[in-house]
Design a protein around this motif. Structure first.
Motif, PDB file in Angstrom:
ATOM      1  N   ASP A   9     -12.642  23.159  10.784  1.00  0.00           N
ATOM      2  CA  ASP A   9     -11.849  22.658  12.090  1.00  0.00           C
ATOM      3  C   ASP A   9     -10.687  23.384  12.519  1.00  0.00           C
ATOM      4  N   GLY A  10     -10.830  24.870  12.224  1.00  0.00           N
ATOM      5  CA  GLY A  10      -9.713  25.603  13.020  1.00  0.00           C
ATOM      6  C   GLY A  10      -8.523  25.760  12.088  1.00  0.00           C
ATOM      7  N   VAL A  11      -8.787  25.281  10.919  1.00  0.00           N
ATOM      8  CA  VAL A  11      -7.382  25.285   9.861  1.00  0.00           C
ATOM      9  C   VAL A  11      -7.880  26.031   8.779  1.00  0.00           C
ATOM     10  N   VAL A  20     -21.423  25.712  12.474  1.00  0.00           N
ATOM     11  CA  VAL A  20     -20.567  27.008  11.541  1.00  0.00           C
ATOM     12  C   VAL A  20     -20.699  27.832  12.684  1.00  0.00           C
ATOM     13  N   GLU A  21     -19.431  28.364  12.820  1.00  0.00           N
ATOM     14  CA  GLU A  21     -19.412  30.003  13.623  1.00  0.00           C
ATOM     15  C   GLU A  21     -19.111  31.108  12.828  1.00  0.00           C
ATOM     16  N   VAL A  22     -19.961  31.952  12.831  1.00  0.00           N
ATOM     17  CA  VAL A  22     -19.805  33.208  11.917  1.00  0.00           C
ATOM     18  C   VAL A  22     -19.425  34.386  12.948  1.00  0.00           C
ATOM     19  N   PHE A  74     -16.264  26.366  10.091  1.00  0.00           N
ATOM     20  CA  PHE A  74     -16.818  25.121   9.990  1.00  0.00           C
ATOM     21  C   PHE A  74     -16.423  24.020  10.918  1.00  0.00           C
ATOM     22  N   ILE A  75     -17.228  23.545  11.598  1.00  0.00           N
ATOM     23  CA  ILE A  75     -16.832  22.518  12.620  1.00  0.00           C
ATOM     24  C   ILE A  75     -17.722  21.147  12.315  1.00  0.00           C
ATOM     25  N   SER A  76     -16.900  20.105  11.913  1.00  0.00           N
ATOM     26  CA  SER A  76     -17.203  18.843  11.599  1.00  0.00           C
ATOM     27  C   SER A  76     -17.664  17.840  13.066  1.00  0.00           C
TER      28      SER A  76
END
Length: 192
Positions: free
Chosen positions: A47-49, A68-70, A90-92
């Protein structure tokens, strides 16, 4: 059908994830591995952390994973540190305005219990909604340890909790608060 970090390799070209005992190594386009400071050259984010240990993501349960952003190539200007080879974000899934409940349970040999659930829904109609995710994974060791008082090798006991609150105080203003907790206790067999 990306459920674990290992599944991501088959869905994204040029991404390689290898597991060497308790060490997870991620490379994007052949760039990656560990720098001299023992941190990845590919940044891992939840989540950007930034997460300093890829093992955290490798062993977490992705029951509430949205996407999921690759991101390939150097990402120092966007993500900052340790992003020479690229980044994985990884975005929840956020809280929903309708009630949702999901539960996944796997059992197996070596007393394996792998359960994850997600609960989401409104708390105060059209103003506050929340989500709670919980994952639990436990199994006995695969290799018996003959030393008294020391557990068997490769035994695992871990759980993770994620709580989210979304406040919609005005039509164009949304505040999202997330809290994560991950606990792991494992005995690893290390090859010499």
């Amino acid at each position: 059908r990306v459920v674990t970090l290992r599944d991501l390799s088959s869905a994204s070209p040029s991404l390689k994830i290898s597991n060497k005992n308790s060490v997870v190594e991620v490379t994007v386009r052949g760039v990656g591995g560990f720098a001299t400071n023992n941190e990845q050259d590919v940044g891992i984010y939840m989540d950007g952390v930034y997460l300093g240990r890829t093992y955290t993501v490798m062993q977490s349960n992705f029951n509430d994973l949205d996407r999921v952003e690759v991101i390939k190539g150097p990402q120092g200007t966007t993500f900052g540190r340790n992003s020479v080879g690229g980044a994985l974000n990884f975005i929840s899934r956020g809280p929903t305005d309708t009630f949702q409940f999901e539960n996944t349970l796997n059992v197996g040999n070596y007393n394996l219990i792998d359960e994850a659930f997600r609960l989401s829904g409104p708390i105060a109609k059209d103003v506050i909604s929340g989500a709670l995710s919980f994952g639990y994974f436990n199994h006995d060791g695969y290799i018996q340890n003959l030393i008294p008082g020391v557990g068997d090798f490769n035994a695992a006991n871990r759980y993770n909790i994620r709580a989210q609150l979304k406040f919609q105080l005005a039509p164009n203003i949304t505040n999202l608060v997330r809290a994560d907790y991950i606990y792991t206790s494992e005995n690893w067999a290390v090859n010499s």
